[in-house]
Structures are given as structure tokens and as C-alpha cells.
Design an enzyme around this catalytic site. Structure first.
Site, PDB file in Angstrom:
ATOM      1  N   ARG A 238       0.761  -1.282   0.090  1.00 19.82           N
ATOM      2  CA  ARG A 238      -0.151  -0.007  -0.123  1.00 19.82           C
ATOM      3  C   ARG A 238       0.930   1.318  -0.061  1.00 19.82           C
ATOM      4  NH1 ARG A 238      -3.750  -2.254  -1.394  1.00 19.82           N
ATOM      5  NH2 ARG A 238      -5.910  -2.499  -0.578  1.00 19.82           N
ATOM      6  N   GLU A 267      -2.511   8.061  -4.119  1.00 21.64           N
ATOM      7  CA  GLU A 267      -2.907   7.657  -5.487  1.00 21.64           C
ATOM      8  C   GLU A 267      -4.398   8.267  -5.756  1.00 21.64           C
ATOM      9  OE1 GLU A 267      -1.302   3.096  -4.676  1.00 21.64           O
ATOM     10  OE2 GLU A 267      -3.454   3.337  -5.348  1.00 21.64           O
ATOM     11  N   HIS A 285      -1.239   0.327  -9.557  1.00 18.45           N
ATOM     12  CA  HIS A 285      -1.849  -0.567  -8.602  1.00 18.45           C
ATOM     13  C   HIS A 285      -2.814  -1.417  -9.449  1.00 18.45           C
ATOM     14  CE1 HIS A 285      -3.839  -0.164  -4.081  1.00 18.45           C
ATOM     15  NE2 HIS A 285      -3.720  -1.660  -4.644  1.00 18.45           N
TER      16      HIS A 285
HETATM   17  C1  GLV Z   1      -5.314  -4.649  -3.663  1.00 16.55           C
HETATM   18  O1  GLV Z   1      -4.283  -3.718  -3.486  1.00 16.55           O
HETATM   19  C2  GLV Z   1      -6.074  -5.384  -2.580  1.00 16.55           C
HETATM   20  O2  GLV Z   1      -5.914  -5.028  -1.447  1.00 16.55           O
HETATM   21  O3  GLV Z   1      -6.712  -6.211  -3.083  1.00 16.55           O
END
Ligand code: GLV
Length: 324
Positions: A238, A267, A285
Site C-alpha cells: 500500500r 494515489e 496499482h
Molecule cells: C489490492 O490492492 C487489494 O488489496 O486487493
């Protein structure tokens, strides 16, 4: 208005059909980006919502959306949701574990190889028509095979990446709050080490831990300064776990070799300084974004939502305390 569920993003038609067979659904198949006010307006009278990580669920939203009984996050991570506030208000929160592990692990390895072997940079060199004679001692990258892989976080996804690392003849270090059972360590030939030892000894550092107040800026200036000069940092977890300003500086100074990033602070408005740098591989992402996996995630989230509203305990309940 009669009871309805809100689906905040575009999902697959079968996900929406599944929900429509059971509930009145306010969907967003046009994938309109809701600003904060629109999100609250649409959610105000909803009894449940299937959301993505782009939507922030905080006390302010919860206090304005009093009918909510469940928030179903279509992701495994849920740092976009104030879990404590949901629990206090009796709102169930669910996520989508298990269905994306191998897909994200594939991508982590891809990003690792791209960052070590500088694949996007080589492509750029070619596209910019700079290839006149083949360089022999310039444009060199670093090996993946035989590297020491250091995992910050070692849950299902971390372990799936480690299995791949082993096939590259890598050795595996990991750091988590508590060491894992011996059986897991033996299966993956993994050694538990302190955060400092991992930073100092790893060639490739893979971040795959949750973002919480404790892990905010877990990698900052000091941690970057402990890494090897030819180390590669990969963030599959993250944004916010890494201090992006400090990372830009380290990459710029060449105090580490490169980075591979799928996630960022703030983001999608990421630090624009990353765009100037050649020794970073940037990905928006999308680690879980295969057709099969995204379909599985969307359906898992819809099933969680439906079960919660049908009075059952949803399979992926994150905050069982809300039932007390
Ligand atoms: C993606 O980043 C998720 O947490 O599934």
C-alpha cells in the site's frame, strides 16, 4: 426510498446480476468517479455497499449513512475503511482474501524482474531509437537469481512470492511482528530476522504488509540508508508504507539500485518526481488485475454483501466485534 445497495464502481455484469436478483441495486456501470459529496449522497440511504479501495469510509461518512449494515470492500487490503468506527456502529466490513494471492505474487515477481533487469528502461532505449551498437559495459542491470529476498510482511501473498523466489535460487528472509510457525519457515527455507537485519542483508526487499498507523512510513530515509547500494525495493502492499519523498531522494542519489512500485502515497495523484527517474518501474496499482482474478474478487465481495444482508455471518468478515 426503499432499501437498496450501492455499488460504487463498474463491476462485471454477472456481479451486478447476482446482486439485482436479491436487492434493489444502485449501480455505477458507467464508472463515474464520485466525489466525496456524491458518494455520501448515493450512500446516504443504502443498507449495504460494495466499494473499491478508491472510496474512503470514515466517521464522517458513517455518521451520514445511518442505514448502512455492511461495507463490502472489493480488495484484500482495507486501509480505506475506518474499521474501529464501523465496529462501534455495528457496520460489518468484509474483504476478498484468498482469490488473488497467486496473481499478485506473479505480478510481484514480474515487477521485481523488471526493476532488477531494467526492462522498461531498455524498451525506452529502443523506442527512442538509441540502439546503434549493442552496449557491453553500459546499461547494466542486476541479477535476480541467487539474490537474498527480504519480505516485510509474510502472509499468504508474501509466501506465494517466496515460493517463486526460491525457484530463482534465492534465499528468503522475512520480518513480521511475530515469527511464523517452524513448519512454514522450513517449507520456504525462510529465516525470521529483525527489521534492521533485513534492510542490511537483503538484495531485494519486497513490501507485502498491511498499511496501518504502525506501518505508516515504515520505510523512510533512515531505512533506505541501511539498504545495500545495489538493493531493489518492491512495494506491492500500500501507498503510505513508504515515504515516497524519501524514496525519490534515495533513487535520485543512487543510494539504492532501483524500485518497482505498484502503490503510492496519495494515489492516483502520485509524486510527479517519480516520472523523472529512470531507475524506478511504475505500475498503477494493478497487481490483481487479471480477468479471472478480478471476476473472482468482484463475486466474492458480492457474496459477502448478500450474506451479511441476509442475516448470515459473511465468510470474510473483518470486524467480528461489530456483532457483539
Ligand atoms: C489490492 O490492492 C487489494 O488489496 O486487493
Amino acid at each position: 426510498m426503499s432499501d437498496y445497495v450501492l455499488v460504487t464502481r463498474k463491476f462485471f455484469p454477472e456481479t451486478i446480476d447476482f446482486l439485482k436478483e436479491r436487492f434493489n441495486v444502485f449501480d455505477n456501470q458507467k464508472d463515474i468517479s464520485f466525489d466525496r459529496r456524491q458518494l455520501i449522497d448515493h450512500m446516504r440511504d443504502a443498507i449495504g455497499a460494495q466499494i473499491s479501495t478508491s472510496e474512503i469510509v470514515d466517521t464522517d461518512l458513517l455518521d451520514r449513512c445511518k442505514k448502512l449494515r455492511v461495507i463490502s470492500n472489493t480488495a484484500v487490503g482495507y486501509d480505506n475503511i475506518d474499521i474501529e468506527a464501523c465496529t462501534e456502529r455495528g457496520v460489518m466490513v468484509t474483504n476478498t482474501p484468498g482469490v488473488l494471492d497467486e496473481t499478485v505474487a506473479d505480478y510481484a515477481l514480474g515487477l521485481t524482474i523488471a526493476a532488477c533487469r531494467q526492462i522498461p528502461r531498455y524498451e525506452m532505449y529502443l523506442r527512442e531509437r538509441k540502439w546503434e551498437k549493442s552496449p557491453f559495459t553500459d546499461l547494466l542491470s542486476r541479477d535476480v537469481n541467487g539474490s537474498v529476498f527480504g519480505f516485510m510482511g509474510f502472509g499468504r501473498i508474501g509466501q506465494a512470492i517466496a515460493r517463486r523466489a526460491i525457484s530463482f535460487r534465492g534465499s528468503v528472509l522475512y520480518h513480521t511482528r511475530n515469527a511464523l510457525p517452524r513448519s512454514v519457515e522450513e517449507r520456504l527455507s525462510a529465516t525470521f530476522v529483525s527489521k534492521q537485519e533485513l534492510l542490511e542483508k537483503s538484495d531485494i526487499i519486497i513490501l507485502i504488509l498491511p498499511h496501518t498507523p504502525e506501518t505508516h512510513h515504515f520505510i523512510g530515509e533512515q531505512e533506505l540508508s541501511l539498504m545495500k547500494k545495489d538493493a531493489v525495493l518492491v512495494n506491492m502492499a500500500r501507498g503510505g508504507i513508504v515515504d515516497d519523498t524519501a524514496l525519490v531522494e534515495a533513487l535520485e542519489k543512487g543510494s539504492i539500485f532501483s524500485a518497482g512500485l505498484d502503490v503510492y502515497e496519495n494515489e492516483p495523484d502520485i509524486n510527479p518526481d517519480f516520472f523523472r527517474l529512470r531507475n524506478v518501474v511504475l505500475s498503477p496499482h494493478l497487481g490483481s488485475a487479471t480477468i479471472k482474478t478480478r471476476k473472482a474478487m468482484a463475486m466474492k465481495a458480492a457474496v459477502n454483501l448478500a450474506k451479511a444482508l441476509d442475516g448470515e455471518i459473511p465468510p470474510d468478515l473483518v470486524n467480528p466485534g461489530c456483532l457483539a
